[in-house]
Design a protein around this motif. Structure first.
Motif, mmCIF file in Angstrom:
data_model
loop_
_atom_site.group_PDB
_atom_site.id
_atom_site.type_symbol
_atom_site.label_atom_id
_atom_site.label_comp_id
_atom_site.label_asym_id
_atom_site.label_seq_id
_atom_site.Cartn_x
_atom_site.Cartn_y
_atom_site.Cartn_z
ATOM 1 N N SER A 43 0.836 -1.196 0.000
ATOM 2 C CA SER A 43 0.000 0.000 0.000
ATOM 3 C C SER A 43 0.877 1.254 0.000
ATOM 4 C CB SER A 43 -0.915 0.016 1.230
ATOM 5 O OG SER A 43 -1.491 1.284 1.400
ATOM 6 N N ALA A 44 0.823 2.008 -1.081
ATOM 7 C CA ALA A 44 1.584 3.258 -1.170
ATOM 8 C C ALA A 44 1.129 4.237 -0.087
ATOM 9 C CB ALA A 44 1.428 3.867 -2.556
ATOM 10 N N GLU A 45 -0.165 4.224 0.229
ATOM 11 C CA GLU A 45 -0.707 5.118 1.253
ATOM 12 C C GLU A 45 -0.146 4.777 2.636
ATOM 13 O OE1 GLU A 45 -5.047 5.671 3.185
ATOM 14 O OE2 GLU A 45 -4.978 5.997 1.017
ATOM 15 N N ASP A 46 -0.103 3.483 2.974
ATOM 16 C CA ASP A 46 0.444 3.069 4.268
ATOM 17 C C ASP A 46 1.936 3.385 4.356
ATOM 18 O OD1 ASP A 46 -2.075 2.173 4.839
ATOM 19 O OD2 ASP A 46 -1.503 0.079 5.184
ATOM 20 N N ARG A 47 2.659 3.143 3.288
ATOM 21 C CA ARG A 47 4.094 3.447 3.283
ATOM 22 C C ARG A 47 4.331 4.950 3.463
ATOM 23 N NH1 ARG A 47 8.236 0.067 1.319
ATOM 24 N NH2 ARG A 47 7.545 -2.051 1.008
ATOM 25 N N ALA A 48 3.559 5.758 2.779
ATOM 26 C CA ALA A 48 3.714 7.216 2.893
ATOM 27 C C ALA A 48 3.411 7.680 4.319
ATOM 28 C CB ALA A 48 2.810 7.924 1.885
ATOM 29 N N ALA A 49 2.358 7.146 4.915
ATOM 30 C CA ALA A 49 2.005 7.523 6.291
ATOM 31 C C ALA A 49 3.101 7.090 7.264
ATOM 32 C CB ALA A 49 0.672 6.893 6.678
ATOM 33 N N PHE A 50 3.606 5.873 7.094
ATOM 34 C CA PHE A 50 4.663 5.364 7.968
ATOM 35 C C PHE A 50 5.924 6.215 7.835
ATOM 36 C CE2 PHE A 50 8.391 2.810 8.838
ATOM 37 C CZ PHE A 50 8.091 2.294 10.087
ATOM 38 N N GLU A 51 6.334 6.486 6.604
ATOM 39 C CA GLU A 51 7.559 7.240 6.372
ATOM 40 C C GLU A 51 7.435 8.687 6.866
ATOM 41 O OE1 GLU A 51 8.853 6.722 2.300
ATOM 42 O OE2 GLU A 51 8.696 4.535 2.490
ATOM 43 N N ALA A 52 6.269 9.292 6.734
ATOM 44 C CA ALA A 52 6.067 10.657 7.241
ATOM 45 C C ALA A 52 6.169 10.682 8.767
ATOM 46 C CB ALA A 52 4.712 11.198 6.790
ATOM 47 N N SER A 53 5.563 9.693 9.410
ATOM 48 C CA SER A 53 5.638 9.596 10.872
ATOM 49 C C SER A 53 7.079 9.344 11.313
ATOM 50 C CB SER A 53 4.711 8.481 11.366
ATOM 51 O OG SER A 53 4.748 8.392 12.760
ATOM 52 N N MET A 54 7.780 8.477 10.592
ATOM 53 C CA MET A 54 9.179 8.180 10.913
ATOM 54 C C MET A 54 10.044 9.425 10.733
ATOM 55 S SD MET A 54 11.495 6.056 11.916
ATOM 56 C CE MET A 54 10.741 4.441 11.828
ATOM 57 N N ASP A 55 9.811 10.197 9.674
ATOM 58 C CA ASP A 55 10.577 11.433 9.470
ATOM 59 C C ASP A 55 10.387 12.399 10.641
ATOM 60 O OD1 ASP A 55 11.594 10.595 7.027
ATOM 61 O OD2 ASP A 55 10.140 11.734 5.837
ATOM 62 N N GLY A 70 15.801 2.092 6.200
ATOM 63 C CA GLY A 70 16.033 1.478 4.904
ATOM 64 C C GLY A 70 15.021 0.397 4.603
ATOM 65 N N THR A 71 15.084 -0.095 3.383
ATOM 66 C CA THR A 71 14.240 -1.198 2.937
ATOM 67 C C THR A 71 15.153 -2.324 2.475
ATOM 68 O OG1 THR A 71 14.126 -0.264 0.708
ATOM 69 C CG2 THR A 71 12.329 0.294 2.216
ATOM 70 N N PRO A 72 14.669 -3.550 2.496
ATOM 71 C CA PRO A 72 15.541 -4.663 2.128
ATOM 72 C C PRO A 72 15.772 -4.739 0.621
ATOM 73 C CG PRO A 72 13.340 -5.482 2.562
ATOM 74 C CD PRO A 72 13.339 -4.018 2.904
ATOM 75 N N PRO A 73 17.017 -4.974 0.224
ATOM 76 C CA PRO A 73 17.248 -5.268 -1.181
ATOM 77 C C PRO A 73 16.768 -6.695 -1.453
ATOM 78 C CG PRO A 73 19.288 -5.443 0.035
ATOM 79 C CD PRO A 73 18.238 -4.967 1.007
ATOM 80 N N LYS A 74 16.529 -7.016 -2.681
ATOM 81 C CA LYS A 74 16.134 -8.381 -3.027
ATOM 82 C C LYS A 74 17.282 -9.305 -2.665
ATOM 83 C CE LYS A 74 13.676 -11.595 -4.968
ATOM 84 N NZ LYS A 74 12.900 -12.362 -4.040
ATOM 85 N N ALA A 75 17.016 -10.280 -1.803
ATOM 86 C CA ALA A 75 18.060 -11.199 -1.345
ATOM 87 C C ALA A 75 18.561 -12.059 -2.499
ATOM 88 C CB ALA A 75 17.534 -12.078 -0.220
ATOM 89 N N THR A 76 19.866 -12.198 -2.561
ATOM 90 C CA THR A 76 20.468 -13.061 -3.585
ATOM 91 C C THR A 76 21.058 -14.326 -2.964
ATOM 92 O OG1 THR A 76 22.558 -11.862 -3.408
ATOM 93 C CG2 THR A 76 20.994 -11.115 -5.100
ATOM 94 N N ARG A 77 20.975 -14.413 -1.640
ATOM 95 C CA ARG A 77 21.471 -15.598 -0.935
ATOM 96 C C ARG A 77 20.389 -16.082 0.017
ATOM 97 N NH1 ARG A 77 26.038 -13.683 2.362
ATOM 98 N NH2 ARG A 77 24.851 -11.767 2.341
ATOM 99 N N GLU A 78 20.295 -17.381 0.182
ATOM 100 C CA GLU A 78 19.265 -17.982 1.029
ATOM 101 C C GLU A 78 19.339 -17.517 2.479
ATOM 102 O OE1 GLU A 78 18.379 -22.363 1.616
ATOM 103 O OE2 GLU A 78 18.461 -22.195 -0.583
ATOM 104 N N ILE A 79 20.505 -17.221 2.959
ATOM 105 C CA ILE A 79 20.709 -16.866 4.360
ATOM 106 C C ILE A 79 20.198 -15.464 4.695
ATOM 107 C CG2 ILE A 79 23.044 -15.945 4.070
ATOM 108 C CD1 ILE A 79 23.728 -17.456 6.707
ATOM 109 N N VAL A 80 19.942 -14.635 3.681
ATOM 110 C CA VAL A 80 19.514 -13.254 3.892
ATOM 111 C C VAL A 80 17.991 -13.174 3.964
ATOM 112 C CG1 VAL A 80 19.526 -10.915 2.939
ATOM 113 C CG2 VAL A 80 21.553 -12.365 2.714
ATOM 114 N N ASP A 81 17.494 -12.564 5.045
ATOM 115 C CA ASP A 81 16.055 -12.374 5.235
ATOM 116 C C ASP A 81 15.645 -11.042 4.611
ATOM 117 O OD1 ASP A 81 13.463 -12.004 6.074
ATOM 118 O OD2 ASP A 81 13.886 -12.174 8.208
ATOM 119 N N ASP A 82 14.819 -11.097 3.586
ATOM 120 C CA ASP A 82 14.341 -9.870 2.954
ATOM 121 C C ASP A 82 12.823 -9.734 3.079
ATOM 122 O OD1 ASP A 82 13.418 -11.750 1.146
ATOM 123 O OD2 ASP A 82 14.358 -10.842 -0.605
#
Length: 132
Positions: A43-55, A70-82
């Motif tokens: 949800s772009a609306e939820d992300r915008a509200a969260f990021e505004a509150s965080m700012d 930050g946001t997670p990059p797409k994991a390229t290894r199994e051990i990385v939680d994204d």
């Protein structure tokens, strides 16, 4: 050739200053790492509200020194939680300052504004190792 040497020297000074600035801003005394899973991560609306509150929170916090979101990059290894939506890292000069942060107005306002947006939060706190 002189131009190349001059450019290399300027780049070296520039990178050195950035490293010094980054090192001086990050206080390893107490690191607070927060992983946040939003209920509706697409949800772009939820992300915008969260990021505004965080700012607002990051602008107003009296105790948090380093303030990274930050946001997670797409994991390229199994051990990385994204699977999380956001990662917040804040540092403090001491465990006592982190305790004060837990009850400061900026932090409590952020929780009140945003807690309806998240589904899960996992927090890892760490004390820096003593330097020799």
């Amino acid at each position: 050739m002189k131009k190349i040497i001059l450019i290399a020297m300027m780049l070296s000074v520039s990178f050195s200053c950035r490293e010094e600035k980054a090192a001086s801003e990050f206080d390893p005394a107490f690191v607070h790492s927060v992983y946040i899973w939003l209920k509706n991560p697409n949800s772009a609306e939820d992300r915008a509200a969260f990021e505004a509150s965080m700012d607002r929170f990051m602008e107003r916090s009296l105790y948090a020194k380093t303030k990274f979101l930050g946001t997670p990059p797409k994991a390229t290894r199994e051990i990385v939680d994204d699977t999380y939506t956001y990662n917040l890292i804040v540092t403090f000069a001491s465990a006592e300052e982190q305790d004060l942060y837990q009850t400061e107005k900026a932090h409590l306002d952020f929780i009140e504004e945003s807690n309806h947006l998240w589904d899960k939060i996992v927090i890892y706190d760490a004390l820096g190792l003593p330097s020799e």
